[in-house]
Scaffold this motif. Structure first.
Motif, mmCIF file in Angstrom:
data_model
loop_
_atom_site.group_PDB
_atom_site.id
_atom_site.type_symbol
_atom_site.label_atom_id
_atom_site.label_comp_id
_atom_site.label_asym_id
_atom_site.label_seq_id
_atom_site.Cartn_x
_atom_site.Cartn_y
_atom_site.Cartn_z
ATOM 1 N N VAL A 1 -15.494 1.298 -5.976
ATOM 2 C CA VAL A 1 -15.223 1.963 -7.246
ATOM 3 C C VAL A 1 -16.691 2.307 -7.704
ATOM 4 C CG1 VAL A 1 -14.450 1.799 -9.573
ATOM 5 C CG2 VAL A 1 -13.082 0.425 -7.809
ATOM 6 N N THR A 2 -16.868 3.704 -7.998
ATOM 7 C CA THR A 2 -18.097 4.101 -8.509
ATOM 8 C C THR A 2 -18.244 4.255 -9.893
ATOM 9 O OG1 THR A 2 -17.500 6.601 -8.006
ATOM 10 C CG2 THR A 2 -18.625 5.187 -6.140
ATOM 11 N N VAL A 3 -17.011 4.967 -10.519
ATOM 12 C CA VAL A 3 -17.259 5.189 -11.983
ATOM 13 C C VAL A 3 -15.653 4.862 -12.526
ATOM 14 C CG1 VAL A 3 -17.394 6.827 -13.653
ATOM 15 C CG2 VAL A 3 -18.744 7.025 -11.835
ATOM 16 N N VAL A 4 -15.716 4.252 -13.666
ATOM 17 C CA VAL A 4 -14.333 4.105 -14.339
ATOM 18 C C VAL A 4 -14.311 4.847 -15.492
ATOM 19 C CG1 VAL A 4 -13.204 2.016 -15.396
ATOM 20 C CG2 VAL A 4 -14.465 1.671 -13.446
ATOM 21 N N GLU A 5 -12.971 5.515 -15.533
ATOM 22 C CA GLU A 5 -12.785 6.293 -17.000
ATOM 23 C C GLU A 5 -11.524 5.747 -17.448
ATOM 24 O OE1 GLU A 5 -12.223 10.207 -15.212
ATOM 25 O OE2 GLU A 5 -14.467 10.589 -15.008
ATOM 26 N N SER A 6 -11.364 6.061 -18.600
ATOM 27 C CA SER A 6 -10.072 5.473 -19.244
ATOM 28 C C SER A 6 -8.769 5.632 -18.456
ATOM 29 C CB SER A 6 -9.829 6.086 -20.579
ATOM 30 O OG SER A 6 -9.654 7.578 -20.573
ATOM 31 N N ASP B 1 -5.885 3.679 -12.436
ATOM 32 C CA ASP B 1 -6.440 2.388 -12.202
ATOM 33 C C ASP B 1 -5.482 1.584 -12.761
ATOM 34 O OD1 ASP B 1 -7.878 0.004 -12.249
ATOM 35 O OD2 ASP B 1 -9.300 0.468 -13.927
ATOM 36 N N PRO B 2 -4.389 1.032 -11.814
ATOM 37 C CA PRO B 2 -3.617 -0.075 -12.599
ATOM 38 C C PRO B 2 -4.146 -1.560 -12.534
ATOM 39 C CG PRO B 2 -2.750 0.435 -10.337
ATOM 40 C CD PRO B 2 -4.041 1.112 -10.816
ATOM 41 N N LEU B 3 -5.435 -1.579 -11.868
ATOM 42 C CA LEU B 3 -5.814 -2.953 -11.755
ATOM 43 C C LEU B 3 -7.031 -3.234 -12.676
ATOM 44 C CD1 LEU B 3 -6.312 -2.668 -7.793
ATOM 45 C CD2 LEU B 3 -4.198 -3.727 -9.111
ATOM 46 N N GLY B 4 -7.238 -2.678 -13.419
ATOM 47 C CA GLY B 4 -8.411 -2.805 -14.407
ATOM 48 C C GLY B 4 -9.720 -3.069 -13.768
ATOM 49 N N VAL B 5 -10.053 -2.104 -12.806
ATOM 50 C CA VAL B 5 -11.428 -2.467 -11.913
ATOM 51 C C VAL B 5 -12.667 -2.086 -12.732
ATOM 52 C CG1 VAL B 5 -10.456 -2.012 -9.903
ATOM 53 C CG2 VAL B 5 -11.074 0.005 -10.964
ATOM 54 N N GLN B 6 -13.825 -2.439 -12.315
ATOM 55 C CA GLN B 6 -14.974 -1.977 -12.786
ATOM 56 C C GLN B 6 -15.750 -1.383 -11.738
ATOM 57 O OE1 GLN B 6 -16.796 -5.729 -14.258
ATOM 58 N NE2 GLN B 6 -15.033 -5.822 -15.840
ATOM 59 N N ALA B 7 -16.981 -0.542 -12.140
ATOM 60 C CA ALA B 7 -17.975 0.067 -11.201
ATOM 61 C C ALA B 7 -18.382 -0.937 -10.110
ATOM 62 C CB ALA B 7 -18.739 0.856 -11.839
ATOM 63 N N GLY B 8 -18.372 -0.899 -8.919
ATOM 64 C CA GLY B 8 -18.922 -1.814 -8.013
ATOM 65 C C GLY B 8 -17.954 -2.486 -7.322
ATOM 66 N N ASP B 9 -16.695 -2.734 -7.719
ATOM 67 C CA ASP B 9 -15.559 -3.337 -7.240
ATOM 68 C C ASP B 9 -15.265 -2.862 -5.949
ATOM 69 O OD1 ASP B 9 -15.774 -5.177 -9.409
ATOM 70 O OD2 ASP B 9 -13.747 -4.440 -10.197
ATOM 71 N N ASP B 10 -14.617 -3.785 -5.019
ATOM 72 C CA ASP B 10 -14.242 -3.351 -3.692
ATOM 73 C C ASP B 10 -12.674 -3.278 -3.906
ATOM 74 O OD1 ASP B 10 -16.496 -2.485 -2.333
ATOM 75 O OD2 ASP B 10 -17.005 -4.682 -1.778
ATOM 76 N N VAL B 11 -12.080 -2.397 -3.518
ATOM 77 C CA VAL B 11 -10.572 -2.305 -3.679
ATOM 78 C C VAL B 11 -10.016 -2.015 -2.280
ATOM 79 C CG1 VAL B 11 -10.637 -1.937 -6.192
ATOM 80 C CG2 VAL B 11 -10.577 -0.102 -4.511
ATOM 81 N N ILE B 12 -8.741 -2.146 -2.196
ATOM 82 C CA ILE B 12 -7.882 -1.815 -1.024
ATOM 83 C C ILE B 12 -6.817 -0.538 -1.476
ATOM 84 C CG2 ILE B 12 -5.965 -2.198 0.672
ATOM 85 C CD1 ILE B 12 -8.705 -3.679 1.257
ATOM 86 N N ILE B 13 -7.145 0.523 -0.963
ATOM 87 C CA ILE B 13 -6.207 1.635 -1.392
ATOM 88 C C ILE B 13 -5.279 1.868 -0.015
ATOM 89 C CG2 ILE B 13 -7.896 2.712 -2.803
ATOM 90 C CD1 ILE B 13 -8.477 4.643 -0.584
ATOM 91 N N GLY B 14 -4.087 2.334 -0.417
ATOM 92 C CA GLY B 14 -2.939 2.609 0.747
ATOM 93 C C GLY B 14 -2.338 3.907 0.527
ATOM 94 N N LEU B 15 -1.978 4.386 1.385
ATOM 95 C CA LEU B 15 -1.232 5.600 1.622
ATOM 96 C C LEU B 15 0.131 5.440 2.230
ATOM 97 C CD1 LEU B 15 -1.129 8.865 0.795
ATOM 98 C CD2 LEU B 15 -2.261 9.086 3.315
ATOM 99 N N SER B 16 1.260 5.926 1.778
ATOM 100 C CA SER B 16 2.629 5.782 2.488
ATOM 101 C C SER B 16 2.587 6.697 3.733
ATOM 102 C CB SER B 16 3.664 6.344 1.677
ATOM 103 O OG SER B 16 4.893 6.665 2.356
ATOM 104 N N GLU B 17 2.935 5.705 4.980
ATOM 105 C CA GLU B 17 3.140 6.703 6.207
ATOM 106 C C GLU B 17 4.112 7.805 6.149
ATOM 107 O OE1 GLU B 17 3.763 3.084 6.327
ATOM 108 O OE2 GLU B 17 2.531 2.178 7.602
#
Length: 161
Positions: free
Chosen positions: A8-13, A55-71
């Motif tokens: 995560v680089t930037v968080v907006e509302s 952002d359903p997880l409430g992340v902050q800038a600098g957090d590492d997240v796992i993202i996914g895409l449907s096959e």
């Protein structure tokens, strides 16, 4: 679900800008030394993809997240990208045969059909980028300091005892 790690680089509302490294699909392959695609991906280096996701997880800038895409979505998009230009080429060429055109005209009609199909793919891709069904989603936060699995290609040159 196809998953990858992103930062995560930037968080907006309600949204977060994430950045992920684009990797060649075969960079994980054990025979990547003899593969032309692997050589090309090394030639062009790594590319970073930056996108805005909800952002359903409430992340902050600098957090590492796992993202996914449907096959299923990925396969559908790939089928459209590859099949639509070919189908347009064949349909327009068959229309030319039905109308009795000669071989030279059929070649030009085939090329016109292929280019029309490519234009339709580009047009549709521009419209689908607005469609959230084709965007990855944030699945979970990656805990700080968590252990990551590393592939053999990332460990080349490192000697273990």
């Amino acid at each position: 679900m196809i998953e990858t790690q992103a930062r995560v680089t930037v968080v907006e509302s309600g949204y977060a800008w994430i950045e992920s490294e684009r990797r060649s699909g075969c960079s994980q392959c054990s025979s990547s030394d003899g593969c032309g695609v692997s050589t090309l991906s090394q030639l062009f280096g790594s590319q970073h993809i930056r996108m805005r996701l909800s952002d359903p997880l409430g992340v902050q800038a600098g957090d590492d997240v796992i993202i996914g895409l449907s096959e299923r979505r990925l396969v559908t998009a790939a089928a459209v990208v590859y099949m639509l230009p070919l189908l347009m080429m064949i349909v327009i060429a068959l229309a030319g045969v039905h109308l009795g055109y000669g071989q030279g005209a059929l070649v030009l009609l085939s090329i016109t059909g292929l280019l029309t199909g490519l234009w339709l793919v580009r047009y549709r891709a521009g419209r689908e980028t607005l469609n959230h069904r084709y965007l990855p989603v944030m699945l979970r936060k990656q805990p700080a300091g968590s252990c990551q699995f590393v592939t053999e290609t990332e460990f080349k040159g490192v000697h273990h005892e």
